[in-house]
Each structure stands twice: as C-alpha cells, then as structure tokens.
Motif scaffolding. Structure first.
Motif, PDB file in Angstrom:
ATOM      1  N   ARG A 300       0.827  -1.212   0.000  1.00 23.21           N
ATOM      2  CA  ARG A 300       0.000   0.000   0.000  1.00 23.21           C
ATOM      3  C   ARG A 300       0.858   1.257   0.000  1.00 23.21           C
ATOM      4  O   ARG A 300       0.546   2.247  -0.649  1.00 23.21           O
ATOM      5  N   LEU A 301       1.943   1.166   0.736  1.00 26.40           N
ATOM      6  CA  LEU A 301       2.894   2.274   0.798  1.00 26.40           C
ATOM      7  C   LEU A 301       3.409   2.598  -0.606  1.00 26.40           C
ATOM      8  O   LEU A 301       3.406   3.756  -1.046  1.00 26.40           O
ATOM      9  N   VAL A 302       3.824   1.545  -1.325  1.00 23.24           N
ATOM     10  CA  VAL A 302       4.369   1.729  -2.672  1.00 23.24           C
ATOM     11  C   VAL A 302       3.296   2.280  -3.612  1.00 23.24           C
ATOM     12  O   VAL A 302       3.555   3.168  -4.424  1.00 23.24           O
ATOM     13  N   ARG A 303       2.076   1.753  -3.491  1.00 26.83           N
ATOM     14  CA  ARG A 303       0.976   2.243  -4.329  1.00 26.83           C
ATOM     15  C   ARG A 303       0.767   3.738  -4.184  1.00 26.83           C
ATOM     16  O   ARG A 303       0.621   4.464  -5.155  1.00 26.83           O
ATOM     17  N   TYR A 304       0.719   4.189  -2.931  1.00 30.44           N
ATOM     18  CA  TYR A 304       0.500   5.616  -2.685  1.00 30.44           C
ATOM     19  C   TYR A 304       1.631   6.446  -3.249  1.00 30.44           C
ATOM     20  O   TYR A 304       1.421   7.509  -3.825  1.00 30.44           O
ATOM     21  N   ARG A 305       2.845   5.936  -3.072  1.00 25.97           N
ATOM     22  CA  ARG A 305       4.013   6.673  -3.561  1.00 25.97           C
ATOM     23  C   ARG A 305       3.950   6.806  -5.086  1.00 25.97           C
ATOM     24  O   ARG A 305       4.120   7.876  -5.647  1.00 25.97           O
ATOM     25  N   ILE A 306       3.676   5.672  -5.742  1.00 28.69           N
ATOM     26  CA  ILE A 306       3.605   5.672  -7.215  1.00 28.69           C
ATOM     27  C   ILE A 306       2.474   6.576  -7.701  1.00 28.69           C
ATOM     28  O   ILE A 306       2.626   7.329  -8.672  1.00 28.69           O
ATOM     29  N   LYS A 307       1.351   6.492  -7.020  1.00 26.81           N
ATOM     30  CA  LYS A 307       0.197   7.305  -7.427  1.00 26.81           C
ATOM     31  C   LYS A 307       0.545   8.797  -7.383  1.00 26.81           C
ATOM     32  O   LYS A 307       0.209   9.556  -8.286  1.00 26.81           O
ATOM     33  N   LYS A 308       1.243   9.163  -6.313  1.00 25.75           N
ATOM     34  CA  LYS A 308       1.641  10.577  -6.160  1.00 25.75           C
ATOM     35  C   LYS A 308       2.566  11.001  -7.307  1.00 25.75           C
ATOM     36  O   LYS A 308       2.365  12.042  -7.937  1.00 25.75           O
ATOM     37  N   ILE A 309       3.558  10.180  -7.573  1.00 27.19           N
ATOM     38  CA  ILE A 309       4.523  10.516  -8.635  1.00 27.19           C
ATOM     39  C   ILE A 309       3.836  10.545 -10.002  1.00 27.19           C
ATOM     40  O   ILE A 309       4.067  11.435 -10.819  1.00 27.19           O
ATOM     41  N   ARG A 310       2.965   9.558 -10.226  1.00 23.97           N
ATOM     42  CA  ARG A 310       2.274   9.427 -11.521  1.00 23.97           C
ATOM     43  C   ARG A 310       1.486  10.695 -11.863  1.00 23.97           C
ATOM     44  O   ARG A 310       1.336  11.068 -13.016  1.00 23.97           O
ATOM     45  N   GLY A 311       0.975  11.344 -10.827  1.00 25.89           N
ATOM     46  CA  GLY A 311       0.095  12.490 -11.060  1.00 25.89           C
ATOM     47  C   GLY A 311       0.804  13.820 -11.268  1.00 25.89           C
ATOM     48  O   GLY A 311       0.150  14.826 -11.527  1.00 25.89           O
ATOM     49  N   ILE A 312       2.132  13.854 -11.167  1.00 27.30           N
ATOM     50  CA  ILE A 312       2.827  15.143 -11.262  1.00 27.30           C
ATOM     51  C   ILE A 312       3.004  15.563 -12.720  1.00 27.30           C
ATOM     52  O   ILE A 312       3.588  14.846 -13.521  1.00 27.30           O
ATOM     53  N   GLY A 313       2.472  16.732 -13.027  1.00 28.64           N
ATOM     54  CA  GLY A 313       2.584  17.257 -14.387  1.00 28.64           C
ATOM     55  C   GLY A 313       1.542  18.339 -14.579  1.00 28.64           C
ATOM     56  O   GLY A 313       0.540  18.375 -13.857  1.00 28.64           O
ATOM     57  N   HIS A 314       1.788  19.186 -15.540  1.00 23.97           N
ATOM     58  CA  HIS A 314       0.922  20.343 -15.729  1.00 23.97           C
ATOM     59  C   HIS A 314       0.747  20.529 -17.229  1.00 23.97           C
ATOM     60  O   HIS A 314       1.624  21.054 -17.897  1.00 23.97           O
ATOM     61  N   PHE A 315      -0.363  20.004 -17.770  1.00 21.34           N
ATOM     62  CA  PHE A 315      -0.524  20.047 -19.234  1.00 21.34           C
ATOM     63  C   PHE A 315      -2.003  19.985 -19.587  1.00 21.34           C
ATOM     64  O   PHE A 315      -2.839  19.661 -18.738  1.00 21.34           O
ATOM     65  N   ASN A 316      -2.323  20.268 -20.834  1.00 17.77           N
ATOM     66  CA  ASN A 316      -3.706  20.183 -21.316  1.00 17.77           C
ATOM     67  C   ASN A 316      -3.984  18.779 -21.832  1.00 17.77           C
ATOM     68  O   ASN A 316      -3.147  18.200 -22.518  1.00 17.77           O
ATOM     69  N   GLY A 317      -5.154  18.273 -21.519  1.00 20.81           N
ATOM     70  CA  GLY A 317      -5.566  16.988 -22.079  1.00 20.81           C
ATOM     71  C   GLY A 317      -5.366  15.806 -21.152  1.00 20.81           C
ATOM     72  O   GLY A 317      -5.324  14.670 -21.611  1.00 20.81           O
TER      73      GLY A 317
END
Ligand SMILES: [Zn+2]
Lengths: 336, 275
Positions: A300-317
């Motif tokens: 669960r720890l790894v999942r949360y970490r990956i989820k956080k990293i996966r979501g970083i970005g600032h773009f259209n679409g």
C-alpha cells in the motif's frame, strides 16, 4: 504546533538581545542606552520581518550559507546513536554523499544525505556536496539494505547538483541517478525526504524520491541553478537574482504546486542561527510520520508513492489513469 | 540544454528548394534522394542525421501499423514564464509536432510493440510535463498489456521553462519503468544523437537493452559545462556512443541500416513462447 513554534523570530530576537546584554555586563560595557535605542529601532523592522518573507534570491543565499547545518549535523543532533556506513561496494566511497544507521527514540532508521563541508577545507574534501556516481550507488545500497531489514529511510537533500566532471561521466552519473529514481519509487519501506538547503536538480532528486517531501523554510529546489537558468534563458549569467525570483523554487512555491508536503520553519536569519531548534522540528516530523507509515502494509505504501509521482505534471488533455495503475498493480502481484 | 540551431537537419529542410545537403560531420555534398535511400546516414563518413519521428516510424515500423496515442496533449505554463507559450507555439508550427515526443503502438515484422520517438527538433527534445506524461503512458501501456516498449531518445535534458515540474518528470518516467519491470515486460532504449541531461538520468538509462546509434552524443552534463566550470581537458571521444559502450553503459552500437532487424530480433528473443 504550540504557540512558541508559531513565532520563532521573536523568540530568537529576544534571546539575541538577552545575550547582548549579558555580554555587555561581562565586558563591563555600558550599552544600556545604545541597546534600548537599537531595540526601539528594531521593533518596526521585526514586525515587517514577520509579515514579509525574504525574497527567493535571499533564500538561495541562505540555503547556500557556509554555516548552514548539513546532513550529518542534523543526524547527530537527532539520533541517540549513529553509525556511518561507507562505500558502494564497487568503486569507492563518496564523501559528498553520506549514509548510515541511526536510532531515534530506539527506532532504527537508515539515513542518507548530501554532505557539504562547514569550511573551505572540508568543502574541498567533500567536493562541495556534489556527488559522484559511487555516492548515489552507496545511497542505493543503503536503502536496499534498509528494505531488507524493514528499516525506514530518511534522506537529507543539500546539494547544488551531481558533480559535472569527467570522472562522473565515465562512471555513469546518469545511470546512477536513473537507477535510484526507479528503485526508490518501489522501495518497500517508508522514505522521508527533507530538503535542508540546496535542492539542485538531478543530484537532489537522485536521493529525493519518497513518501513524504519536506522543505526547510529557506531551502530551495530547482531543475537548474539560478545561474544556469540566467545564462541559458536570460542569456546573462549575472542575472541569477532575477532568475531566482522567476523560477518558483521556494518552499512556498513548491507547497502551492503540491510537490512538497510541508514547510519546516527556521529561526530568523536562517537555520544556522539555531540548528538545535530546526533539528527538533525535523525530529518531531520523522517520529510522527514513521509512526503512521511504518504501520502500513508495504504494497500500500508503494501504491501511494507511485500514485503521487504518476500524477505530477501540468498540461492540457489529462485523462484518468487510476484504473490502469490498479490493473498494473494486480499484474505485478500475480507475478510475485 | 543545447543550442539546436547550429545543427543540421537534412530532413527538416525544404525538399523542393534544397536538393543538395551538406553533411555536418564531413561537409560532403549529398543528393537528398541519395541520403533518403541511405536512411539519412552520410554515405561518405557514416554520420547519422537526426530524424523526425515520422521518418523514424517509416524506417522501423511495419507499413501503416503505427497508431499514435496521447496525441492531443499540449503543454501549459506552470511557472508563468514570460514567452514560454509563444516559444511552444513557434516550435509547434516549425515542427508540425505538438511536443517533443510521439508515442503509439505498431508492429515490427508483425510483432506488437509500444514505441516512443523523441524529437530534438522540438525545443531541443527537452522533457517537460507533456513529454514526461507521454513517455509514462507508453511505459504503462506496455506494463498494462504486457507489450514490449521501444523508446528512441533525443534530448537536451529537462525543459527548464517548466521549472520543478520538468525535474519531476524524471521521477515519473523512472517509476513507470519500475512498473514495466515489475510486470516482466522488456524495455528497449535506442539512444540517438544527442541524449543528455534529465533524459539520460532517467528512463534512457533504464532499458533492459540499451542500443546507441554510432557517434551519438550521450551524457549527463554537457561537455561545455564540464569544460567551463571544471577546467578539465576532455578525451576526444568524450560522451560518444563509443565512449559509453567502452565504459559499460551501452549494450550495442547499431548502424541505422541494421536497426530495424536488431529490434525485430530483440522482440522475438523476448517473446513469451510457452514459458
Ligand atoms: Zn559525412
């Protein structure tokens, strides 16, 4: 936080005046009237100080201050016991990047951190905190050792960047950082990261992937140094101050971006004015976070970490990706 | 990031007005048609010209099999930097690309693969949020569907105009590579000229097999940075594909004429037959 923590500036100044008075007494100097004039003059300045923060460039200077406490200083102030561990078991030992095992209130923790020197001589010996590949590989060895023995990891970030030299390239600094990013992201123990001074580019990120990321109030974190940004984008390396003020590199900026979790307050004038106080703030956070994170199941720890990293970005679409990630987690588990 | 203006792009010149191309390496004059037949490799000295994603796809993928995804992603201006939007628009017009990478699925000799091709032509192939997201999507699509991923790199590093978000794309792509590995799906990297900075220090160095094109510049810090700030004399072959192979960071240097066959071989060698 209690009342006292909310206004460290005032406490600091009061303490300073107390010390001055004491010193004057010891030296049998009559500073009475001078001191009270100074105090009166300082009141509006102090009030101003409390409301208007210093500029990003001021923070860059504070973050680079030669007296600013480094990783080992904090580790030694926080730990009941600490043993430094050396070497990457492959090439050598990099003194610009330290690591070891320490205990806080009996809990064993693996520490890693960039390490500058506290004077010129030491700074040269530690290569100004600019790590070579063997430093990053030592860090990886130590965090994987921590994983093996189910020990949490605390990382202190304080570097202008990985060392841009021939030896660094020959031994694959790119590969070393890349591998750390990949392995840290799936490490099965909690990883807490603290940017205590300069967070310089890949050299900082190379030990900066974790579950929580904190910054000291005057720390900075950037993709390139203000000098580099100035010379490339502003075409004038002397415009570093202007660059720093446009790059959005302060703790406040990064909190707003959602990149860091929280800001750790510093005394007036910077962390070096009262390292012990800053160390106690950091220690409190470590204890609080590890109490929570260490009780979570590793996957669960790894999942949360990956989820956080996966979501970083600032773009259209942007589109939703959570279902895909969940499916991949399922596949990964089935393979084990 | 490097200045891309001094570099020659045979394939970017106007085909009608420029029938003769000068090799940036040996200065020989080459007919465009000849160069095209040679897969944009100088017949005199073997210099590998930079390719557009479309040209790369034409050389590697089975005809008409490439299906692009995430094609509509475009960058924003996360640190509100003056002039960034205009610069992106200008690059979009000049390159006919939305950003510095194209990702999609295709087959190579009938074998399915997820493929990503970076373009140095678009802002020096710099990695900002869009590039990071598209590379991540390619890697995760590979993980999700257990399809091998092939990524062609060409980059001057992180896109500093996007501030900390560009740095974070290194962690994002590397963590996606970790998931691809966790699903035992192969990642093949082809390093092309030039690959440096934040791309070198993330997914580019994480391939199960890392291939480089001959004489491609591959490194972390730029040679000028190293020379300038450190004052060190650099070896002649510094940061070339050959230099990297000698030091153990590249599996094979493959001539462009052999590249398709090599990738096809790797795909078949990693196919999951009756395991
Ligand atoms: Zn030539």
């Amino acid at each position: 936080m209690n009342e006292q923590d909310k206004n460290p500036q005032k406490d600091q100044i009061d303490k300073l005046f107390g010390e001055l008075e004491q010193l004057a007494q010891q030296q049998q100097m009559d500073l009475g009237s001078d001191l009270s004039t100074l105090k009166a003059k300082m009141v509006p300045v102090l009030k101003n100080r409390e409301t208007t923060a210093c500029s990003p460039w001021d923070k860059v200077c504070l973050a680079r201050h030669v007296q600013r406490p480094g990783s080992l200083e904090y580790i030694n102030m926080m730990c009941d016991d600490f043993m430094e561990l050396h070497g990457d078991r492959c090439y050598g030992d990099d003194t610009a990047l330290i690591g070891g095992i320490g205990t806080i209130d009996g809990r064993a923790i693996t520490f890693i951190g960039n390490q500058k020197g506290s004077n010129l001589k030491e700074n040269i010996a530690r290569n100004h905190g600019m790590g070579h590949p063997e430093g990053y590989r030592k860090a990886l060895r130590l965090v994987q050792q921590a994983e093996k023995f189910n020990r949490p990891v605390v990382s202190f970030i304080d570097t202008s960047g990985a060392y841009p030299g021939l030896a660094s390239e020959e031994r694959g600094i790119g590969e070393a950082i890349a591998r750390n990013l990949k392995e840290f992201s799936v490490l099965k123990v909690p990883v807490l990261c603290f940017i205590i001074g300069e967070g310089g580019s890949g050299g900082a990120l190379g030990i900066g992937v974790g579950d929580k990321l904190y910054m000291l109030e005057n720390a900075v974190y950037s993709v390139i140094s203000p000098e580099g940004f100035a010379s490339i984008l502003l075409r004038d390396s002397s415009k570093a101050e202007e660059a720093a003020n446009t790059m959005k590199i302060t703790a406040e900026d990064l909190k707003e971006f959602g990149i860091i979790h929280d800001i750790i307050p510093e005394p007036v004038g910077g962390a070096h004015k009262d390292p012990q106080l800053v160390a106690s703030h950091i220690k409190k956070i470590i204890t609080r976070d590890l109490d929570i994170l260490c009780s979570k199941p590793a996957d669960r720890l790894v999942r949360y970490r990956i989820k956080k990293i996966r979501g970083i970005g600032h773009f259209n679409g942007a589109q939703s990706w959570w279902d895909q990630l969940l499916n991949i987690f399922q596949l990964t588990r089935a393979l084990k | 990031m490097r200045d891309s203006k001094k570099e020659h792009y045979a394939s970017f010149d106007d085909v009608d007005t420029k029938k003769i191309v000068t090799c940036p390496s040996c200065s020989s004059s080459i007919h465009r048609k000849r160069l095209e037949d040679e897969l944009y490799v100088c017949p005199e000295c073997g210099y590998h010209f930079k390719l557009t994603p479309a040209e790369r796809i034409a050389q590697i993928a089975d005809q008409n099999t490439f299906e692009e995804f995430a094609a509509d992603l475009t960058s924003r201006n996360p640190i509100a930097l003056k002039g960034y939007e205009a610069k992106v628009s200008q690059n979009q017009r000049d390159s006919d690309l939305k950003d510095a990478v194209v990702v999609g699925t295709c087959t190579i000799d009938g074998q399915e693969t997820v493929m990503g091709i970076m373009s140095f032509q678009f802002m020096g192939g710099s990695m900002g949020s869009v590039v990071g997201e598209k590379i991540t999507q390619a890697l995760l699509q590979g993980a999700d569907t257990n399809t091998p991923v092939i990524l062609f790199t060409a980059s001057g590093g992180a896109r500093m105009q996007e501030g900390i978000f560009s740095l974070m794309q290194m962690a994002k792509t590397a963590s996606a590579a970790a998931l691809l590995e966790a699903t035992a799906t192969p990642l093949f990297i082809v390093l092309t000229h030039p690959t440096t900075g934040g791309v070198t220090a993330s997914f580019a160095m994480l391939g199960d097999v890392i291939i480089a094109e001959p004489r491609a510049l591959i490194g972390f810090a730029g040679p000028r940075v190293i020379e300038g700030t450190i004052g060190q004399q650099l070896p002649k072959d510094f940061q070339t594909a050959e230099f990297q192979q000698k030091r153990g960071f590249v599996d094979a240097i493959v001539h462009r004429k052999e590249l398709r066959r090599t990738l096809s071989f790797l795909l078949s060698a990693h196919a999951k037959r009756g395991r």
